[in-house]
Design an enzyme around this catalytic site. Structure first.
Site, PDB file in Angstrom:
ATOM      1  N   HIS A  40     -27.161 -12.709  36.385  1.00 38.96           N
ATOM      2  CA  HIS A  40     -27.023 -14.019  36.850  1.00 38.96           C
ATOM      3  C   HIS A  40     -25.642 -14.520  37.309  1.00 38.96           C
ATOM      4  CE1 HIS A  40     -24.575 -14.914  33.145  1.00 38.96           C
ATOM      5  NE2 HIS A  40     -25.600 -14.286  32.285  1.00 38.96           N
ATOM      6  N   ASP A 318     -25.956  -9.043  31.823  1.00 37.74           N
ATOM      7  CA  ASP A 318     -25.293  -7.979  31.869  1.00 37.74           C
ATOM      8  C   ASP A 318     -25.737  -6.998  30.769  1.00 37.74           C
ATOM      9  OD1 ASP A 318     -24.467  -9.611  29.703  1.00 37.74           O
ATOM     10  OD2 ASP A 318     -22.188  -9.053  29.989  1.00 37.74           O
TER      11      ASP A 318
END
Length: 419
Positions: A40, A318
Site C-alpha cells: 500500500h 510489507d
C-alpha cells in the site's frame, strides 16, 4: 536544499543493477501477462496518547490530517503517478491499448479490505485509467483483513510452533533473537535517547525503564500473525513513524523532535524495522505458511489452461512482500536510493513474456519502486522520469543477461510450493 540534505541522509549501496530497458520494447519479445503485488501507499502512523507510540515518550507526536493507518493525500498522489507510469509502460509493451478503457479481460485490481489498501488501488486506477470505470475489488467488510492478505498461522500443532520459533531464531542470528537484540543494542539505546524514554509512561507507570531489555517473547498461535514483544517490535513501530514523517515531506527538524543528527542514526533505526520484517515474516517456515494463499493465487493467475486478465494488481502489505519473496526464494537484493527493502508503494512485477523466435514462454520479476527522493518530493512518474527498477532472481529459476528465467521452471517452482 532539501535534496542535498536528503542525499546526505540516505544510505546508497552500490549493487549490480540489471537495467535493460531495451528488453521491454524490442521486437524479439512479446509481453503477454503481468501480475503485480504492491505494498500500500504512504499512510499515517499509529500514534496517539494511548497507543504504543504514545507510551514510549513524553514528547507529543506530530498530528496528521489523516486518520491513523489511512492513506494520506500525499500517498494518494504518489499512487496516481505510479498508475500513470504503469499505463504508459503497458501501452509501450502493447499489452493494453491507449485509445480505450480497459475491460474485465484487460485489468483486475484486488486489494485487502483496509482503507489504505483500497485507496491505493483507487488512486492507482485514477492515474492509470483516468475517466474509466475500473472496479476496485475488495471482498471483506471495510477494516477487515482478507484471508489472501492476512499473514496468519494456520497450523496449531506444537511441532509447527517449535519449527517456526526455530526458524525465526535461525533467521535472526546465530544466537537467535537474543543475539539480534544484542547487535541492535546501540540502535535501541539511541532510540531511547531520542524518545526521552526514562520519562515515558512505560517507565514511570509500568516500571519498564530499560528499552533495550523490554520483555521479549515470540508469539506463534493459530489464527494470529506471528508476533514478538520487546524492543524489536516497539522499535519497529517507532522507526516506521519516523520514516513515514520523512516520506510525507516533514521538515527534518520536526522528525524525531530534531534528534536525528546524521545518516548513521537514521540507518540504525531503519535497520530495526528491516530486521523485524525479515525475521518475523521472512523466516522460511513462517513465510511458507503465511504466504501460502498468496503464492497459490499468483500461481493460479498464471495458469496456461484458463483465461486471466492481462494485468492484475494485488494490494497488500510489507509483511506480504517479505513472506512472498522468502517463500519463492528470491536472492538477496538491494534497492538503490531507498533505505527500505520493502518500500512504501513498492511493486513486485511478475511478467510473462514470449520469445517471438522460438515461442518459448519466459518469466521476468522486477521490483518497481519510488526512490526516497521521489516519495518525499512528490515527483511525477512517466516515460521520461520512471520509477526505479531492480531485477529479482529466484534461486531455482536462474535468469539470463536480460533478466528472463524459464516460465515453465517458474511454474514448476510455484506448483511445488502449493502442493
Amino acid at each position: 536544499m532539501k535534496k542535498i540534505i536528503l542525499k546526505g541522509f540516505v544510505a546508497l549501496t552500490a549493487i549490480l543493477s540489471f537495467n535493460v530497458p531495451a528488453t521491454e520494447t524490442e521486437n524479439d519479445y512479446t509481453l503477454e501477462q503481468v501480475v503485480v503485488f504492491s505494498r500500500h501507499g504512504l499512510r499515517a502512523p499509529l500514534a496517539s496518547p494511548n497507543s504504543t507510540l504514545g507510551k514510549v515518550t513524553p514528547n507529543q507526536w506530530p498530528q496528521w490530517d489523516t486518520p491513523a493507518s489511512y492513506l494520506t493525500t500525499h500517498g494518494g498522489a504518489l499512487e496516481s503517478y505510479f498508475g500513470h507510469y504503469f499505463s504508459q509502460w503497458l501501452v509501450d509493451n502493447k499489452l493494453l491499448n491507449e485509445d480505450r478503457c480497459p475491460n474485465d479481460d484487460d485489468v483486475y485490481i484486488y486489494t485487502n479490505s483496509l482503507q489504505r489498501t483500497i485507496a491505493t488501488g483507487q488512486f492507482f486506477a485514477v492515474g492509470a485509467f483516468p475517466g474509466c470505470l475500473v472496479p476496485i475489488i475488495h471482498k471483506e467488510k471495510l477494516g477487515t483483513m482478507d484471508p489472501l492478505f492476512f499473514p496468519v498461522i494456520d497450523d496449531n500443532s506444537s511441532a509447527f510452533k517449535q519449527a517456526a520459533i526455530n526458524s525465526i531464531n535461525q533467521t535472526a542470528d546465530t544466537k537467535g533473537i537474543e543475539g539480534l537484540n544484542e547487535k541492535l543494542g546501540k540502535a535501541y539505546q539511541n532510540l531511547s535517547t531520542i524518545l526521552n524514554y526514562p520519562n515515558s509512561t512505560n517507565c514511570i507507570t509500568h516500571k519498564q525503564c530499560d528499552f533495550a531489555h523490554l520483555p521479549t517473547e515470540l508469539i506463534i498461535e493459530k489464527g494470529k500473525e506471528p508476533g514478538i514483544t520487546g524492543a524489536l517490535r516497539t522499535g519497529t513501530s517507532i522507526a516506521d513513524a519516523f520514516i513515514l514523517q520523512y516520506y510525507e515531506g516533514s521538515p527534518l527538524h520536526d522528525i524525531a523532535w530534531g534528534q536525528i543528527k546524521d545518516k548513521q542514526q537514521f540507518e540504525q533505526l531503519v535497520a530495526i524495522k528491516e530486521h523485524y520484517n525479515s525475521v518475523l515474516f521472512g523466516s522460511p517456515v513462517v513465510a511458507k505458511q503465511v504466504s501460502a494463499k498468496l503464492v497459490d493465487y499468483i500461481n493460479h493467475t498464471f495458469s496456461e489452461n484458463e483465461a486471466h486478465p492481462k494485468f492484475t494488481l494485488l494490494v497488500g502489505h510489507d509483511s506480504n512482500v517479505a513472506s512472498l519473496l522468502s517463500t519463492i526464494k528470491i536472492k538477496h537484493y538491494t534497492l538503490p536510493e531507498q533505505f527500505e527493502t520493502t518500500p512504501i508503494g513498492g511493486k513486485i512485477v511478475f511478467q510473462k513474456w514470449r520469445n517471438n523466435h522460438n515461442g518459448k514462454a519466459l518469466m521476468k520479476i522486477e521490483y518497481f519502486y519510488q526512490s526516497t527522493d521521489q516519495i518525499r518530493d512528490l515527483v511525477q512518474l512517466n516515460r521520461q522520469n520512471p520509477p526505479h527498477k531492480v531485477v529479482l532472481e529466484m534461486e531455482n529459476c536462474p535468469i539470463n543477461a536480460n533478466g528472463f528465467c524459464s516460465f515453465s521452471t517458474f511454474k514448476q517452482v510455484l506448483n511445488h510450493l502449493t502442493q
